[in-house]
Design a protein around this motif. Sequence first.
Motif, short mmCIF file in Angstrom:
data_model
loop_
_atom_site.label_atom_id
_atom_site.label_comp_id
_atom_site.label_asym_id
_atom_site.label_seq_id
_atom_site.Cartn_x
_atom_site.Cartn_y
_atom_site.Cartn_z
N ALA A 73 20.51 27.98 -30.30
CA ALA A 73 20.77 27.49 -31.65
C ALA A 73 22.00 28.21 -32.19
CB ALA A 73 19.58 27.73 -32.56
N LYS A 74 22.65 27.58 -33.15
CA LYS A 74 23.83 28.18 -33.75
C LYS A 74 23.55 28.39 -35.24
CE LYS A 74 28.77 27.95 -33.47
NZ LYS A 74 29.97 27.18 -33.31
N VAL A 75 23.93 29.57 -35.74
CA VAL A 75 23.85 29.84 -37.18
C VAL A 75 25.27 30.03 -37.69
CG1 VAL A 75 21.50 30.76 -37.17
CG2 VAL A 75 23.42 32.31 -36.79
N ASN A 76 25.43 29.91 -39.01
CA ASN A 76 26.77 29.87 -39.59
C ASN A 76 27.33 31.22 -40.01
OD1 ASN A 76 26.91 27.04 -39.35
ND2 ASN A 76 25.64 26.84 -41.18
N SER A 88 18.54 27.81 -41.39
CA SER A 88 19.70 26.92 -41.32
C SER A 88 20.24 26.78 -39.90
CB SER A 88 20.81 27.45 -42.23
OG SER A 88 21.29 28.68 -41.73
N ALA A 89 19.48 27.25 -38.91
CA ALA A 89 19.93 27.18 -37.52
C ALA A 89 19.96 25.74 -37.03
CB ALA A 89 19.02 28.02 -36.63
N THR A 90 20.97 25.42 -36.26
CA THR A 90 21.08 24.12 -35.62
C THR A 90 20.78 24.31 -34.14
OG1 THR A 90 22.81 23.46 -37.17
CG2 THR A 90 22.64 22.19 -35.14
N VAL A 91 19.69 23.74 -33.67
CA VAL A 91 19.34 23.85 -32.26
C VAL A 91 20.28 22.95 -31.47
CG1 VAL A 91 17.56 23.50 -30.51
CG2 VAL A 91 16.94 24.44 -32.75
N LEU A 92 21.01 23.56 -30.55
CA LEU A 92 21.97 22.83 -29.74
C LEU A 92 21.33 22.26 -28.48
CD1 LEU A 92 24.95 25.36 -30.00
CD2 LEU A 92 24.56 23.31 -31.38
N TYR A 100 28.18 24.98 -23.65
CA TYR A 100 28.81 24.88 -24.97
C TYR A 100 30.31 25.07 -24.79
CZ TYR A 100 30.05 25.91 -29.81
OH TYR A 100 30.64 25.88 -31.06
N THR A 113 15.60 30.45 -31.22
CA THR A 113 14.71 30.33 -32.38
C THR A 113 13.23 30.36 -31.99
OG1 THR A 113 14.72 27.91 -32.31
CG2 THR A 113 16.42 28.98 -33.66
#
Length: 199
Positions: A73-76, A88-92, A100, A113
């Motif tokens: 996942a990516k966080v900002n 707010s994590a986006t699971v990639l 990636y 996560t």
Amino acid sequence: MAKGLMGLICCFVLTVVIFTESVAAANYTVGDSVGWTNILPNSAYYSDTWDENKNFMIGDQLTFNWTGAHNVAKVNTEAEYDQCSIASATVLSSTSPFVYTINTTGKHYFICTIGSHCQSGQKLNIDVDRSNTPTTPTTPTTPSTPTTPSTPTTPNTTTTSPTTPNTTPTTASPNSSPSFAPFGTLSAVVCALVLYSLM
């Protein structure tokens, strides 16, 4: 004439191949043989040990490999990364392997996560500072020839001598694009040999 033209074409193709290979993007396997896991030698393994001597650039690829229950996942923000915030994590990806491709400069924050994996150290932050595209070298400008000042017409007039341009050579900063001079020399030698053999 045809042999000479063919030699020039061969030299051009060789130069393009050598130049293209020298700026190819890198593919990094995150964690190397350890992979993407929460069972690590230390909790800062990915960001302090694994990426220690790596220079990430736009176009590079990160390959995340894992077995078992993990994700990428990516966080900002750095705060979300430090606190392992999944809000707010986006699971990639939840499927291994996941590749990636880096497409922007700046900080990138990756976490797992699942459960307390992030708190155990399954997180990576990288800093991307430039692209793999080489910058075009700037052509040094020739300083203009200073003009001779005219003779003063009155005794109170002062003339100034022209300033001397700064001739101190500049050195490349550590973050500048790599030099491709050896490849240019190699291409020139190969071109000369090809042309010589065609005569």
